[in-house]
Motif scaffolding. Structure first.
Motif, PDB file in Angstrom:
ATOM      1  N   ASP A 175      -2.233  -8.003  -6.585  1.00  0.00           N
ATOM      2  CA  ASP A 175      -2.887  -7.508  -5.378  1.00  0.00           C
ATOM      3  C   ASP A 175      -2.577  -6.045  -5.095  1.00  0.00           C
ATOM      4  N   LEU A 176      -1.869  -5.378  -6.001  1.00  0.00           N
ATOM      5  CA  LEU A 176      -1.450  -4.002  -5.737  1.00  0.00           C
ATOM      6  C   LEU A 176      -2.649  -3.072  -5.531  1.00  0.00           C
ATOM      7  N   GLU A 177      -3.625  -3.151  -6.407  1.00  0.00           N
ATOM      8  CA  GLU A 177      -4.742  -2.215  -6.319  1.00  0.00           C
ATOM      9  C   GLU A 177      -5.554  -2.403  -5.040  1.00  0.00           C
ATOM     10  N   VAL A 178      -5.838  -3.671  -4.689  1.00  0.00           N
ATOM     11  CA  VAL A 178      -6.637  -3.891  -3.475  1.00  0.00           C
ATOM     12  C   VAL A 178      -5.851  -3.519  -2.228  1.00  0.00           C
ATOM     13  N   CYS A 179      -4.546  -3.738  -2.248  1.00  0.00           N
ATOM     14  CA  CYS A 179      -3.721  -3.346  -1.103  1.00  0.00           C
ATOM     15  C   CYS A 179      -3.608  -1.822  -1.016  1.00  0.00           C
ATOM     16  N   ALA A 180      -3.515  -1.164  -2.180  1.00  0.00           N
ATOM     17  CA  ALA A 180      -3.466   0.298  -2.194  1.00  0.00           C
ATOM     18  C   ALA A 180      -4.748   0.896  -1.633  1.00  0.00           C
ATOM     19  N   PRO A 201      -8.067  -0.465   3.910  1.00  0.00           N
ATOM     20  CA  PRO A 201      -8.128   0.479   5.031  1.00  0.00           C
ATOM     21  C   PRO A 201      -6.917   0.381   5.948  1.00  0.00           C
ATOM     22  N   GLN A 202      -6.231  -0.758   5.913  1.00  0.00           N
ATOM     23  CA  GLN A 202      -5.095  -0.965   6.795  1.00  0.00           C
ATOM     24  C   GLN A 202      -3.816  -0.317   6.272  1.00  0.00           C
ATOM     25  N   ASN A 203      -2.840  -0.195   7.146  1.00  0.00           N
ATOM     26  CA  ASN A 203      -1.476   0.089   6.738  1.00  0.00           C
ATOM     27  C   ASN A 203      -0.940  -1.163   6.039  1.00  0.00           C
ATOM     28  N   VAL A 204      -0.192  -0.970   4.969  1.00  0.00           N
ATOM     29  CA  VAL A 204       0.303  -2.103   4.190  1.00  0.00           C
ATOM     30  C   VAL A 204       1.790  -1.927   3.885  1.00  0.00           C
ATOM     31  N   VAL A 205       2.577  -2.936   4.251  1.00  0.00           N
ATOM     32  CA  VAL A 205       3.942  -3.029   3.757  1.00  0.00           C
ATOM     33  C   VAL A 205       3.880  -3.984   2.566  1.00  0.00           C
ATOM     34  N   PHE A 206       4.103  -3.457   1.367  1.00  0.00           N
ATOM     35  CA  PHE A 206       3.865  -4.210   0.139  1.00  0.00           C
ATOM     36  C   PHE A 206       5.192  -4.781  -0.361  1.00  0.00           C
ATOM     37  N   ASP A 235       8.365  -0.339  -8.990  1.00  0.00           N
ATOM     38  CA  ASP A 235       8.032   1.029  -9.419  1.00  0.00           C
ATOM     39  C   ASP A 235       6.529   1.284  -9.355  1.00  0.00           C
ATOM     40  N   ALA A 236       5.743   0.286  -9.734  1.00  0.00           N
ATOM     41  CA  ALA A 236       4.284   0.440  -9.668  1.00  0.00           C
ATOM     42  C   ALA A 236       3.829   0.642  -8.227  1.00  0.00           C
ATOM     43  N   SER A 237       4.427  -0.100  -7.296  1.00  0.00           N
ATOM     44  CA  SER A 237       4.047   0.053  -5.890  1.00  0.00           C
ATOM     45  C   SER A 237       4.501   1.393  -5.339  1.00  0.00           C
ATOM     46  N   VAL A 278       1.998   4.296  -5.561  1.00  0.00           N
ATOM     47  CA  VAL A 278       0.882   4.435  -4.625  1.00  0.00           C
ATOM     48  C   VAL A 278       1.240   5.509  -3.598  1.00  0.00           C
ATOM     49  N   LYS A 279       0.502   6.577  -3.607  1.00  0.00           N
ATOM     50  CA  LYS A 279       0.781   7.696  -2.712  1.00  0.00           C
ATOM     51  C   LYS A 279      -0.371   7.846  -1.720  1.00  0.00           C
ATOM     52  N   ARG A 280      -0.302   7.100  -0.660  1.00  0.00           N
ATOM     53  CA  ARG A 280      -1.311   7.268   0.382  1.00  0.00           C
ATOM     54  C   ARG A 280      -0.677   6.931   1.721  1.00  0.00           C
ATOM     55  N   GLU A 281      -1.247   7.501   2.760  1.00  0.00           N
ATOM     56  CA  GLU A 281      -0.734   7.299   4.103  1.00  0.00           C
ATOM     57  C   GLU A 281      -0.776   5.822   4.475  1.00  0.00           C
ATOM     58  N   GLY A 282       0.322   5.328   5.016  1.00  0.00           N
ATOM     59  CA  GLY A 282       0.342   3.964   5.517  1.00  0.00           C
ATOM     60  C   GLY A 282       0.602   2.894   4.482  1.00  0.00           C
ATOM     61  N   PHE A 283       1.111   3.267   3.306  1.00  0.00           N
ATOM     62  CA  PHE A 283       1.468   2.272   2.282  1.00  0.00           C
ATOM     63  C   PHE A 283       2.970   2.356   2.035  1.00  0.00           C
TER      64      PHE A 283
END
Length: 407
Positions: A126-131, A134-139, A163-165, A168-173
């Motif tokens: 689910d990493l790609e879809v969570c990345a 639109p929401q903030n995500v605590v993965f 490491d893969a997570s 992900v360099k985006r706001e709110g992840f």
């Protein structure tokens, strides 16, 4: 810069009227519209309709996106029967939920007002879809494995997913760590994972005391889990008891999910360490685990938040529905007081537990906001009405960006 003018604004303890909110990514100021237009003359102004309510976006602290394909495949009513059905159907459920399936679950959460969620990721699928959500995500990258002989391989896979997570360099992840449970993770793995959590200041969660099977296995190496572990993993004793498990988390604030079968000693430990309990009422009912004693948590001054769990043990990912079930499940608690606690549990309290700068309409907080269209002027029982009636959510803002707008 934007200015939004609703009829009402819901803060944690107060309902405001005749006030507007100026915001960009964060809420800059709450004041009368005339004052804000003078201070921010170039701001875009949005005036909302009659009986409009601005409230914080909802936070779903615990959800399993990877299992979103389930509808009728799994067995409900008893925890062990459900667990065997998960194992029997695991491959079909995992393979049956592609990115489109998981994205549909994420979109459904957004439509119901969930602007932040905590994804418990078992496989990293689910990493790609969570990345891209639109929401903030605590993965939460989940660690599982009770056999010492497999520890190195399991930990290597876990580190690769973490490491893969982190890539992900985006706001709110926010990359994070989940320890599955006391019965399913060897102490060697727990210690190594917690060292990474401490070194990198990662958010942390774990399942704890969900079922009678877990209680009996950890206390006496007996009960329904005995056959399960002997037949599937050739184990005849638990890898640790509950107190040994909780000791790992001393001094490390953790979100512990379910906690339905925790005893008095364990609750004292949770309180002393300022852990947070994640309450999933629908999941607890469907798996036959009973109701969490919220009054007992309040007595111990243990913070609790409400969450949906995943579609492997729920029929929808909707926090308003989850709160409604909780409102009826905990019939021994005063209705209005419980409703207010539930609203706070999916806003300000969940944000605080996850260490996020959101969860309330307040200056300096991230502009994660919902606009609800009430059908009449709100009264003192607004919290009850918000939970009982599915008011239309006409606008959703996440970090100041409009993510949903319906006329």
């Amino acid at each position: 810069m934007q200015i939004i003018t609703p009829d009402y604004i819901l803060t944690p303890d107060t309902l405001l009227s005749n006030m507007s909110v100026a915001f960009d990514k964060t809420i800059r100021k709450i004041a009368p519209l005339e004052e804000l237009t003078k201070e921010f003359p170039d701001a875009k102004i949005t005036k909302l309709g009659k009986n409009s309510l601005l409230m914080p976006g909802l936070i779903n602290a615990h959800v399993h996106i990877e299992f979103s394909a389930n509808k009728t495949e799994l067995s409900y009513g008893d925890f062990i029967s459900w667990l065997y059905s998960v194992i029997e159907n695991r491959e079909e459920l995992i393979n049956g939920c592609d990115d489109g399936c998981m994205a549909k679950a994420i979109d459904a959460m957004l439509e119901s007002g969930i602007t932040t969620f905590g994804a418990i990721s078992s496989h990293g699928m689910d990493l790609e879809v969570c990345a891209n959500a639109p929401q903030n995500v605590v993965f939460f990258n989940e660690l599982i494995g009770s056999q010492a002989t497999m520890a190195d391989a399991l930990f290597g896979d876990f580190l690769a997913r973490v490491d893969a997570s982190k890539g992900v360099k985006r706001e709110g992840f926010y990359p994070a760590v989940a320890i599955h449970s006391p019965y399913s993770v060897h102490p060697i793995l727990i210690k190594k994972a917690l060292q990474k959590v401490k070194n990198e200041n990662l958010k942390l969660t774990a399942h704890f005391m969900e079922s009678n099977a877990e209680r009996d296995w950890l206390d006496k190496n007996s009960g329904d889990f005995r056959d399960f572990f002997e037949n599937l993993l050739k184990q005849n004793s638990a890898v640790s008891d509950s107190s040994e498990f909780l000791e790992h988390f001393n001094g490390q604030k953790t979100l512990l999910t379910h906690v339905v079968k925790a005893n008095e000693s364990e609750l004292k430990t949770l309180s002393q360490n300022k852990h947070t309990v994640i309450h999933c009422p629908i999941s607890n009912r469907l798996l036959g685990n009973g109701a969490l004693d919220l009054a007992k948590l309040d007595e111990h001054n243990i913070r609790w938040v409400c969450a949906t769990d995943g579609l492997s043990s729920n029929y929808e990912l909707n926090l308003f529905e989850e709160m409604k079930i909780a409102l009826f499940m905990h019939s021994n608690m005063p209705l209005l007081d419980l409703a207010k606690k539930l609203i706070k549990s999916v806003t300000i309290n969940a944000a605080d537990a996850l260490g996020l700068n959101c969860g309330e309409i307040a200056e300096g907080k991230n502009a994660d906001m919902l606009v609800l269209d009430l059908d009449r002027e709100p009264n003192d029982e607004l919290a009850i009405h918000l939970i009982l009636h599915r008011y239309n959510i006409s606008k959703i803002y996440i970090n100041g960006t409009l993510r949903k707008c319906s006329l």
